[in-house]
Scaffold this motif. Structure first.
Motif, PDB file in Angstrom:
ATOM      1  N   GLY A  52      31.620  76.217  12.043  1.00 38.83           N
ATOM      2  CA  GLY A  52      30.184  76.416  11.874  1.00 38.83           C
ATOM      3  C   GLY A  52      29.660  77.749  12.362  1.00 38.83           C
ATOM      4  O   GLY A  52      28.466  78.024  12.275  1.00 38.83           O
ATOM      5  N   LYS A  53      30.547  78.592  12.862  1.00 37.42           N
ATOM      6  CA  LYS A  53      30.111  79.901  13.361  1.00 37.42           C
ATOM      7  C   LYS A  53      29.588  80.721  12.195  1.00 37.42           C
ATOM      8  O   LYS A  53      30.102  80.644  11.094  1.00 37.42           O
ATOM      9  CB  LYS A  53      31.316  80.611  13.982  1.00 37.42           C
ATOM     10  CG  LYS A  53      30.943  81.597  15.041  1.00 37.42           C
ATOM     11  CD  LYS A  53      32.176  82.239  15.588  1.00 37.42           C
ATOM     12  CE  LYS A  53      32.138  83.710  15.289  1.00 37.42           C
ATOM     13  NZ  LYS A  53      33.358  84.398  15.640  1.00 37.42           N
ATOM     14  N   ASN A  54      28.548  81.491  12.438  1.00 33.13           N
ATOM     15  CA  ASN A  54      27.917  82.149  11.304  1.00 33.13           C
ATOM     16  C   ASN A  54      27.746  83.640  11.539  1.00 33.13           C
ATOM     17  O   ASN A  54      26.785  84.061  12.145  1.00 33.13           O
ATOM     18  CB  ASN A  54      26.558  81.470  11.051  1.00 33.13           C
ATOM     19  CG  ASN A  54      26.050  81.738   9.662  1.00 33.13           C
ATOM     20  OD1 ASN A  54      26.792  82.247   8.825  1.00 33.13           O
ATOM     21  ND2 ASN A  54      24.805  81.422   9.419  1.00 33.13           N
ATOM     22  N   ILE A  55      28.726  84.472  11.081  1.00 34.19           N
ATOM     23  CA  ILE A  55      28.478  85.916  11.063  1.00 34.19           C
ATOM     24  C   ILE A  55      28.521  86.360   9.606  1.00 34.19           C
ATOM     25  O   ILE A  55      28.761  85.550   8.720  1.00 34.19           O
ATOM     26  CB  ILE A  55      29.457  86.713  11.959  1.00 34.19           C
ATOM     27  CG1 ILE A  55      30.908  86.581  11.504  1.00 34.19           C
ATOM     28  CG2 ILE A  55      29.298  86.315  13.411  1.00 34.19           C
ATOM     29  CD1 ILE A  55      31.827  87.608  12.121  1.00 34.19           C
ATOM     30  N   PHE A  56      28.289  87.641   9.334  1.00 31.58           N
ATOM     31  CA  PHE A  56      28.156  88.097   7.946  1.00 31.58           C
ATOM     32  C   PHE A  56      29.402  87.791   7.131  1.00 31.58           C
ATOM     33  O   PHE A  56      29.351  87.662   5.907  1.00 31.58           O
ATOM     34  CB  PHE A  56      27.853  89.602   7.915  1.00 31.58           C
ATOM     35  CG  PHE A  56      29.011  90.427   8.409  1.00 31.58           C
ATOM     36  CD1 PHE A  56      29.183  90.663   9.754  1.00 31.58           C
ATOM     37  CD2 PHE A  56      29.937  90.920   7.509  1.00 31.58           C
ATOM     38  CE1 PHE A  56      30.277  91.392  10.202  1.00 31.58           C
ATOM     39  CE2 PHE A  56      31.021  91.659   7.950  1.00 31.58           C
ATOM     40  CZ  PHE A  56      31.185  91.881   9.311  1.00 31.58           C
ATOM     41  N   MET A  57      30.558  87.691   7.789  1.00 35.50           N
ATOM     42  CA  MET A  57      31.823  87.469   7.075  1.00 35.50           C
ATOM     43  C   MET A  57      32.791  86.919   8.103  1.00 35.50           C
ATOM     44  O   MET A  57      32.824  87.414   9.233  1.00 35.50           O
ATOM     45  CB  MET A  57      32.300  88.824   6.573  1.00 35.50           C
ATOM     46  CG  MET A  57      33.699  88.884   6.054  1.00 35.50           C
ATOM     47  SD  MET A  57      33.755  88.595   4.302  1.00 35.50           S
ATOM     48  CE  MET A  57      33.178  90.158   3.690  1.00 35.50           C
ATOM     49  N   ASP A  58      33.589  85.924   7.750  1.00 31.48           N
ATOM     50  CA  ASP A  58      34.457  85.392   8.805  1.00 31.48           C
ATOM     51  C   ASP A  58      35.610  86.356   9.095  1.00 31.48           C
ATOM     52  O   ASP A  58      36.007  87.159   8.252  1.00 31.48           O
ATOM     53  CB  ASP A  58      34.864  83.947   8.537  1.00 31.48           C
ATOM     54  CG  ASP A  58      36.103  83.791   7.683  1.00 31.48           C
ATOM     55  OD1 ASP A  58      36.872  84.732   7.563  1.00 31.48           O
ATOM     56  OD2 ASP A  58      36.294  82.691   7.150  1.00 31.48           O
ATOM     57  N   GLU A  59      36.096  86.312  10.318  1.00 31.49           N
ATOM     58  CA  GLU A  59      37.045  87.323  10.796  1.00 31.49           C
ATOM     59  C   GLU A  59      38.370  87.322  10.032  1.00 31.49           C
ATOM     60  O   GLU A  59      38.872  88.398   9.690  1.00 31.49           O
ATOM     61  CB  GLU A  59      37.301  87.151  12.301  1.00 31.49           C
ATOM     62  CG  GLU A  59      36.073  87.216  13.198  1.00 31.49           C
ATOM     63  CD  GLU A  59      35.374  85.885  13.391  1.00 31.49           C
ATOM     64  OE1 GLU A  59      35.591  84.958  12.593  1.00 31.49           O
ATOM     65  OE2 GLU A  59      34.593  85.779  14.360  1.00 31.49           O
ATOM     66  N   PRO A  60      38.976  86.139   9.732  1.00 31.41           N
ATOM     67  CA  PRO A  60      40.251  86.183   8.988  1.00 31.41           C
ATOM     68  C   PRO A  60      40.104  86.859   7.618  1.00 31.41           C
ATOM     69  O   PRO A  60      41.056  87.467   7.119  1.00 31.41           O
ATOM     70  CB  PRO A  60      40.631  84.703   8.839  1.00 31.41           C
ATOM     71  CG  PRO A  60      39.913  84.003   9.940  1.00 31.41           C
ATOM     72  CD  PRO A  60      38.626  84.753  10.127  1.00 31.41           C
ATOM     73  N   ALA A  61      38.910  86.782   7.019  1.00 30.98           N
ATOM     74  CA  ALA A  61      38.696  87.449   5.722  1.00 30.98           C
ATOM     75  C   ALA A  61      38.851  88.965   5.877  1.00 30.98           C
ATOM     76  O   ALA A  61      39.337  89.643   4.963  1.00 30.98           O
ATOM     77  CB  ALA A  61      37.313  87.107   5.173  1.00 30.98           C
ATOM     78  N   LEU A  62      38.455  89.489   7.035  1.00 29.59           N
ATOM     79  CA  LEU A  62      38.545  90.944   7.252  1.00 29.59           C
ATOM     80  C   LEU A  62      40.000  91.407   7.161  1.00 29.59           C
ATOM     81  O   LEU A  62      40.291  92.466   6.601  1.00 29.59           O
ATOM     82  CB  LEU A  62      37.952  91.329   8.616  1.00 29.59           C
ATOM     83  CG  LEU A  62      36.456  91.034   8.813  1.00 29.59           C
ATOM     84  CD1 LEU A  62      36.035  91.366  10.254  1.00 29.59           C
ATOM     85  CD2 LEU A  62      35.610  91.830   7.818  1.00 29.59           C
ATOM     86  N   ALA A  63      40.911  90.595   7.697  1.00 36.85           N
ATOM     87  CA  ALA A  63      42.342  90.966   7.669  1.00 36.85           C
ATOM     88  C   ALA A  63      42.845  91.030   6.230  1.00 36.85           C
ATOM     89  O   ALA A  63      43.625  91.932   5.872  1.00 36.85           O
ATOM     90  CB  ALA A  63      43.155  89.957   8.478  1.00 36.85           C
ATOM     91  N   ILE A  64      42.399  90.080   5.398  1.00 36.88           N
ATOM     92  CA  ILE A  64      42.851  90.069   3.987  1.00 36.88           C
ATOM     93  C   ILE A  64      42.270  91.273   3.237  1.00 36.88           C
ATOM     94  O   ILE A  64      42.965  91.935   2.462  1.00 36.88           O
ATOM     95  CB  ILE A  64      42.447  88.748   3.294  1.00 36.88           C
ATOM     96  CG1 ILE A  64      43.067  87.556   4.020  1.00 36.88           C
ATOM     97  CG2 ILE A  64      42.869  88.757   1.826  1.00 36.88           C
ATOM     98  CD1 ILE A  64      42.600  86.201   3.513  1.00 36.88           C
ATOM     99  N   ILE A  65      41.000  91.561   3.493  1.00 41.04           N
ATOM    100  CA  ILE A  65      40.346  92.698   2.818  1.00 41.04           C
ATOM    101  C   ILE A  65      41.085  93.999   3.147  1.00 41.04           C
ATOM    102  O   ILE A  65      41.323  94.836   2.284  1.00 41.04           O
ATOM    103  CB  ILE A  65      38.859  92.783   3.249  1.00 41.04           C
ATOM    104  CG1 ILE A  65      38.102  91.598   2.648  1.00 41.04           C
ATOM    105  CG2 ILE A  65      38.230  94.108   2.850  1.00 41.04           C
ATOM    106  CD1 ILE A  65      36.729  91.367   3.259  1.00 41.04           C
TER     107      ILE A  65
END
Ligand code: UTP
Length: 224
Positions: free
Chosen positions: A177-190
């Motif tokens: 339920g944590k809410n930031i602009f983009m979840d952190e694991p997605a940053l690694a994939i990007i």
């Protein structure tokens, strides 16, 4: 035809209650753009997911079970969007391998597994389909130097490098339920897949359209 993956934050699908006019316009836009792009639309859980997660937390459920509650809500939201679109899959796949096989012009998806949000699902689909871009439609005008919902003087960033975001937020999943602009694991994939990623206010449909088309928009470009 280029592929574009759009992560639609649950906060813009159902904030307090579903805004039917907005949802009709959003799905009409997605249907129109699907004449030019193969679209994968990943739908978030929003406030309802967070309410269930809060309930589960009060009950003492573990983090994976809290995530599972969130996942179920994203899948309900995804089905509602699918019904509105009328052109997409109706059954919501459980994995990104299943979703990329679907041939509809617009393909709709929700969450998959615990320990990330639908942003990671979108990034995974973008990586697997070699998407031209990944558009994260959220409820603010892009990424800010601090939380714009808390700080009125927060400044919008027009561009930010993926390395800077990873230095600031890391790549580890925080909690359900944590809410930031983009979840952190997605940053690694990007970063790994070098996916051009745009963060835009999904309520501003004109700007969302520009971002999906790859045209200048009011929001943030993540430089990869
Ligand atoms: P969301 O993708 O909606 O995340 O998933 P979010 O960042 O909280 O909110 P919005 O929608 O962008 O405003 C809601 C919750 O469901 C679980 C997580 O706990 C997440 O916080 N979830 C979702 C998963 O565990 N896995 C998934 O693939 C998707």
């Amino acid at each position: 035809m280029n592929t574009v993956v759009v992560s639609v934050g649950g906060s813009i699908v159902v904030s307090d209650e579903p805004n039917i006019d907005y949802l009709k316009h959003l799905t009409a836009l997605l249907n129109r753009l699907s004449q030019h792009f193969k679209l994968f639309v990943v739908v978030g859980g929003g406030k309802i997911a967070r309410q269930y997660i809060a309930l589960g937390r009060d009950l003492g459920l573990d983090e994976d079970r809290l995530d599972q509650l969130g996942i179920d809500v994203t899948r309900v939201n995804a089905r509602a969007i699918a019904y509105l679109l009328g052109t997409s899959n109706i059954e919501i796949p459980h994995t990104t391998d299943d979703v990329i096989r679907l041939k509809n012009p617009v393909v709709v998806m929700g969450g998959t597994d615990p320990k990330h949000s639908t942003d990671t699902v979108g990034a995974e689909i973008a990586e697997k389909t070699h998407a031209a871009r990944f558009v994260n439609a959220t409820n603010v005008d892009g990424i800010y130097d601090k939380d714009p919902n808390k700080f009125p003087d927060a400044k919008q960033l027009k561009e930010v490098s993926i390395d800077q975001l990873i230095a600031q937020y890391g790549t580890k999943w925080g909690s359900a339920g944590k809410n930031i602009f983009m979840d952190e694991p997605a940053l690694a994939i990007i970063k790994r897949a070098k996916i051009p990623t745009f963060v835009v206010n999904g309520k501003r449909l004109d700007q969302l359209e520009c971002a999906i088309r790859g045209q200048p928009f009011d929001g943030t470009r993540i430089l990869v």
